[in-house]
Design a protein around this motif. Structure first.
Motif, short mmCIF file in Angstrom:
data_model
loop_
_atom_site.label_atom_id
_atom_site.label_comp_id
_atom_site.label_asym_id
_atom_site.label_seq_id
_atom_site.Cartn_x
_atom_site.Cartn_y
_atom_site.Cartn_z
N ALA A 108 0.63 -4.95 -6.39
CA ALA A 108 0.37 -3.57 -6.09
C ALA A 108 -0.29 -2.61 -7.22
O ALA A 108 -1.37 -1.82 -6.92
CB ALA A 108 1.46 -2.86 -5.71
N LEU A 109 0.05 -2.72 -8.44
CA LEU A 109 -0.45 -2.12 -9.43
C LEU A 109 -2.21 -2.50 -9.58
O LEU A 109 -2.90 -1.60 -10.11
CB LEU A 109 0.38 -2.29 -10.69
CG LEU A 109 1.67 -1.58 -10.68
CD1 LEU A 109 2.31 -2.04 -12.04
CD2 LEU A 109 1.76 -0.14 -10.52
N PRO A 168 -10.00 0.93 -6.79
CA PRO A 168 -10.93 2.02 -6.70
C PRO A 168 -11.34 2.79 -7.86
O PRO A 168 -12.21 3.50 -7.97
CB PRO A 168 -9.91 3.07 -5.77
CG PRO A 168 -9.03 2.14 -5.20
CD PRO A 168 -8.57 1.14 -6.25
N LEU A 169 -10.28 2.68 -9.12
CA LEU A 169 -10.80 3.36 -10.29
C LEU A 169 -11.95 2.67 -11.00
O LEU A 169 -12.57 3.34 -12.01
CB LEU A 169 -9.59 3.25 -11.29
CG LEU A 169 -8.21 3.94 -10.87
CD1 LEU A 169 -7.00 3.68 -11.75
CD2 LEU A 169 -8.58 5.51 -10.46
N LEU A 212 -6.41 3.46 1.16
CA LEU A 212 -6.09 2.44 1.68
C LEU A 212 -5.24 1.50 1.04
O LEU A 212 -4.24 0.86 1.64
CB LEU A 212 -7.48 1.39 1.74
CG LEU A 212 -8.55 1.78 2.86
CD1 LEU A 212 -9.82 1.12 2.80
CD2 LEU A 212 -8.21 1.96 4.03
N VAL A 213 -5.41 1.64 -0.32
CA VAL A 213 -4.42 0.77 -1.26
C VAL A 213 -2.89 1.32 -0.99
O VAL A 213 -1.67 0.79 -0.78
CB VAL A 213 -4.67 0.86 -2.60
CG1 VAL A 213 -3.56 0.52 -3.70
CG2 VAL A 213 -5.94 0.01 -3.05
N THR A 214 -2.66 2.90 -0.97
CA THR A 214 -1.58 3.43 -0.58
C THR A 214 -1.06 3.06 0.68
O THR A 214 0.20 2.76 0.78
CB THR A 214 -1.76 4.74 -0.68
OG1 THR A 214 -2.41 5.02 -2.12
CG2 THR A 214 -0.30 5.49 -0.48
N VAL A 215 -1.71 2.96 1.76
CA VAL A 215 -1.31 2.46 3.09
C VAL A 215 -0.87 1.22 3.03
O VAL A 215 0.09 0.78 3.72
CB VAL A 215 -2.33 2.85 4.08
CG1 VAL A 215 -2.09 2.12 5.30
CG2 VAL A 215 -2.58 4.36 4.20
N THR A 216 -1.54 0.17 2.40
CA THR A 216 -1.27 -1.17 2.37
C THR A 216 0.19 -1.50 1.89
O THR A 216 0.96 -2.31 2.29
CB THR A 216 -2.28 -2.06 1.99
OG1 THR A 216 -2.61 -1.47 0.64
CG2 THR A 216 -3.50 -2.00 2.81
N THR A 217 0.18 -0.61 0.48
CA THR A 217 1.34 -0.95 -0.05
C THR A 217 2.58 -0.33 0.88
O THR A 217 3.67 -0.96 0.62
CB THR A 217 1.39 -0.33 -1.45
OG1 THR A 217 0.18 -0.77 -2.19
CG2 THR A 217 2.61 -0.51 -2.33
N LEU A 269 -9.69 -12.30 -9.45
CA LEU A 269 -9.02 -13.27 -9.79
C LEU A 269 -7.35 -13.19 -10.17
O LEU A 269 -6.70 -13.89 -9.78
CB LEU A 269 -9.59 -13.68 -11.29
CG LEU A 269 -11.12 -14.14 -11.08
CD1 LEU A 269 -11.58 -14.35 -12.41
CD2 LEU A 269 -11.07 -15.52 -10.11
N ALA A 270 -7.22 -11.88 -10.32
CA ALA A 270 -5.57 -11.83 -10.74
C ALA A 270 -4.85 -11.86 -9.21
O ALA A 270 -3.73 -12.47 -9.20
CB ALA A 270 -5.31 -10.49 -11.19
N ILE A 271 -5.53 -11.21 -8.49
CA ILE A 271 -4.78 -11.27 -6.87
C ILE A 271 -4.83 -12.86 -6.69
O ILE A 271 -3.73 -13.33 -5.84
CB ILE A 271 -5.44 -10.39 -5.95
CG1 ILE A 271 -5.38 -9.03 -6.27
CG2 ILE A 271 -5.16 -10.48 -4.55
CD1 ILE A 271 -3.87 -8.40 -6.20
N THR A 272 -5.72 -13.32 -6.69
CA THR A 272 -5.90 -14.87 -6.24
C THR A 272 -4.78 -15.57 -7.17
O THR A 272 -4.06 -16.61 -6.41
CB THR A 272 -7.18 -15.59 -6.62
OG1 THR A 272 -8.36 -14.94 -6.12
CG2 THR A 272 -7.05 -16.87 -5.90
#
Length: 330
Positions: free
Chosen positions: A127-128, A134-135, A317-322, A155-158
């Motif tokens: 999540a972080l 976006p930043l 979008l990131v806030t909604v998915t989290t 790569l980190a998410i993968t």
């Protein structure tokens, strides 16, 4: 040798009562597999049914009854690591086995996963990481680090997705955490692709085309005001441009006047014509350069407006998915 799934029978004695009643306690360790529903991992609850019965004796020769389960039968139960046992129920019944009917006892063990460790190790870090995507649009375009940051986050998410695949057993349905990873990867991929497009807008050269009217009205007009982006202004810089252009125009006019009023011979007139041609060439180059710089500044301003708009969109979008991943536990 132990049979698959069973421990060898223990060497225990038979107890004989005065009335002829025999009791033989034969403890055994039984290994069983239960079907898992991992759609809500790590907030899932499981029900594990364990059915015991005879394969060779019907209900006429062997009767089974549940005993020794006061209060649910959880007094001597060892809590498994990562799980919390919430209940134990037993039900008796029969089932056909060939020509006979055999008795069955079904113990149903209810378990709830402890989500603290998966949340700390598998949900919070991704999540972080996804919040940084976006930043990347806030980085200066000349730095050249936008695409590198997006690829590093992807790569980190993968990596975390591979960790999840090794943690969970194979299943047809994707867990909630896996869907969160896929949504985060989609946001990061889209953010990186948008960064590439905006870098092309920022690095547009002198051959950039003029802004269409709808872009000037919608993006530089309405969106810029809504996002509180003011047009870049430097009065001194504009004054210098106007002063330089006026000097060139004044030199061109004076040259033409001197040519028309002070020319006394063919040689002197030709010198003034050559001078006027050079001045006209310089003036046209200055005008083209100023027009190209103005078009470049306008396109860069369009990119700045789109960067701020898309940064807010991706953060949303990131806030909604989290929040959706956390709300699955409720």
């Amino acid at each position: 040798m132990p049979v698959d799934g069973f421990s060898p029978p223990a060497d225990t004695n038979v107890r004989l009562r005065y009335d002829g009643h025999l009791t033989w306690d034969s403890p055994a360790i039984v290994h069983s597999a239960c079907p898992l529903d991992i759609r809500l991992f790590p907030f899932d609850s499981q029900r594990c049914p364990l059915t015991f019965g005879s394969w060779s004796h019907g209900v006429g020769g062997l009767r089974l009854r549940a005993g020794g389960l006061p209060g649910g039968g959880l007094e001597d139960l060892v809590q498994p690591a990562g799980w919390q046992v919430t209940g134990l129920t037993v039900s008796d019944g029969t089932s056909p086995a060939g020509r006979e009917t055999v008795a069955r006892l079904t113990y149903t063990l209810s378990l709830r996963r402890c989500p603290a460790a998966p949340l700390r190790n598998l949900l919070l870090p991704p999540a972080l990481i996804s919040a940084l995507a976006p930043l990347a649009l806030c980085l200066p375009a000349p730095s050249g680090e936008r695409v590198a940051l997006g690829l590093a986050l992807l790569l980190a998410i993968t990596f975390y997705q591979l960790m999840l695949a090794e943690t969970l057993p194979p299943a047809e349905t994707a867990p909630m955490l896996g869907r969160f990873y896929m949504a985060s990867m989609a946001v990061i991929t889209t953010s990186t692709a948008v960064s590439v497009l905006l870098l092309g807008v920022y690095h547009c050269g002198p051959e950039a085309k003029p802004l269409p009217r709808w872009v000037r009205v919608v993006i530089l007009g309405h969106l810029a005001r809504v996002l509180a982006i003011r047009p870049p202004g430097n009065p001194h810089h504009r004054h210098c441009h106007r002063h330089t252009g006026s000097q060139v125009e004044a030199g061109l006019t004076s040259g033409r006047t001197a040519q028309s009023g002070g020319a006394t011979g063919v040689e002197e007139g030709s010198d003034w014509q050559h001078l006027a041609g050079h001045v006209e060439l310089i003036a046209s180059c200055v005008r083209r350069h100023r027009a190209a710089r103005q078009r470049q500044r306008e396109w860069r301003r369009v990119g700045a407006v789109l960067e701020r708009l898309l940064t807010g969109t991706f953060l949303l979008l990131v806030t909604v998915t989290t929040l959706a991943a956390l709300a699955a536990a409720l």
